[in-house]
Design a protein around this motif. Structure first.
Motif, short mmCIF file in Angstrom:
data_model
loop_
_atom_site.label_atom_id
_atom_site.label_comp_id
_atom_site.label_asym_id
_atom_site.label_seq_id
_atom_site.Cartn_x
_atom_site.Cartn_y
_atom_site.Cartn_z
N LEU A 11 0.86 -1.18 0.00
CA LEU A 11 0.00 0.00 0.00
C LEU A 11 0.90 1.23 0.00
CD1 LEU A 11 -2.56 -1.24 2.67
CD2 LEU A 11 -2.95 -1.05 0.21
N CYS A 60 -2.57 5.12 -2.64
CA CYS A 60 -3.63 5.89 -1.98
C CYS A 60 -3.27 7.37 -1.95
CB CYS A 60 -3.85 5.38 -0.55
SG CYS A 60 -4.48 3.69 -0.48
N VAL A 63 -6.50 5.08 -5.28
CA VAL A 63 -7.59 5.03 -4.31
C VAL A 63 -7.59 6.29 -3.45
CG1 VAL A 63 -8.48 3.81 -2.28
CG2 VAL A 63 -7.61 2.50 -4.22
N GLY A 64 -8.75 6.89 -3.31
CA GLY A 64 -8.91 8.05 -2.45
C GLY A 64 -10.38 8.31 -2.21
N ALA A 71 -5.33 9.92 2.83
CA ALA A 71 -4.74 8.70 2.29
C ALA A 71 -4.44 7.71 3.42
CB ALA A 71 -3.46 9.03 1.53
N CYS A 88 -7.41 5.54 4.07
CA CYS A 88 -7.59 4.54 3.01
C CYS A 88 -6.59 3.40 3.19
CB CYS A 88 -7.40 5.19 1.64
SG CYS A 88 -8.63 6.45 1.24
N ILE A 89 -5.35 3.76 3.50
CA ILE A 89 -4.33 2.73 3.71
C ILE A 89 -4.67 1.87 4.92
CG2 ILE A 89 -1.92 2.42 4.44
CD1 ILE A 89 -1.22 4.83 2.63
#
Length: 282
Positions: free
Chosen positions: A2, A56, A102-103, A109, A112-113
């Protein structure tokens, strides 16, 4: 793996612009941050050999944290003018590597991570690539945090054992540490007058913020007074420091298998005039 995209992009920008020179395409588009991002990304992938990769991103400065605390990250200056067009450009480059971007608006971020790490770790080893020590709270039996140190190919990999060896703290205590000391980079104060040395000492003795508060009458008078004067900020700072593990984000494993299509990436490199990076694809 990630990837903390913002960490790599900002690192790439400042590593390649400190002399004042900004790399640009022949049409004038600045590309230095993207150039640096790619070098850091490919070096980490070559070093750690992940089977799956997700990147992310932050999605703007307004998040649930700024709603809770107006001053959150308010000390940060505007992004350099040359960096702004590279925010969208870097995502195009990441997509050319078949890496999902991804966000989620309203979340960072980090969230998300954290959410994806929790989703993936029961099924496989997870590694988080970042320069942000806040991420150490995500370390668990199946999740490692790779901190990028100064210079390329220079990493510190944190596991439960190495985190305890270096900092004498558990991942959960990393959050409580931030609650006590605050974070100057993110602009929340914690308990004014409590530094890291005192905070670590308190956590080693009482384990958690709750443990400290349960034994507050046993604390030195000065430390007790500081904590009692900042109780609300103590709890708020800990909340701001806590990476959310339930952000509204998902990415199926089959969507993030590391599958480099050389021609696809080479085409993007040619578009950006990254001739010097072509050899990295081999």
């Amino acid at each position: 793996m990630l990837v903390d995209g913002m960490a790599l992009l900002f690192r790439g920008f400042y590593a390649t612009s400190y002399s004042g020179y900004i790399m640009r395409t022949s049409s004038g588009t600045p590309t230095n941050a993207v150039f640096g991002f790619i070098k850091y990304l490919l070096d980490a992938i070559q070093t750690f050999r992940p089977t799956h990769v997700v990147c992310c991103w932050d999605m703007g400065s307004k998040t649930f944290r700024t709603e809770k605390f107006d001053a959150y990250k308010a000390n940060r200056s505007e992004a350099p003018e040359e960096l702004i067009p590279q925010f969208s450009l870097v995502k195009d480059v990441t997509a050319s590597f078949n890496i999902p971007n991804v966000g989620v608006p309203g979340y960072e971020a980090d969230d998300c991570i954290g959410t994806l790490a929790r989703a993936y770790s029961p099924h496989m080893k997870v590694q988080v690539l970042t320069g942000d020590h806040d991420m150490l709270q995500l370390v668990d039996a199946n999740t490692e945090v790779i901190i990028m140190k100064k210079g390329q190919s220079n990493y510190m990999v944190y596991t439960l054992d190495s985190l305890m060896l270096e900092k004498s703290l558990t991942p959960r205590q990393i959050i409580d540490l931030k609650g006590l000391t605050g974070d100057t980079a993110d602009n929340y104060p914690g308990v004014r007058g409590i530094g890291e040395k005192t905070a670590v000492k308190l956590l080693l003795e009482y384990e958690t913020i709750e443990g400290i508060l349960d034994n507050i009458t046993l604390l030195p008078k000065g430390v007790r007074a500081k904590i009692e004067a900042e109780l609300d900020m103590l709890h708020l700072s800990r909340d701001l420091a806590t990476i959310r593990l339930d952000a509204p984000v998902a990415c199926a494993l089959e969507e993030c298998v590391w599958t480099l299509e050389r021609d696809k990436v080479a085409s993007k490199f040619e578009e950006l005039e990254f001739k010097g990076l072509m050899k990295l694809l081999d």
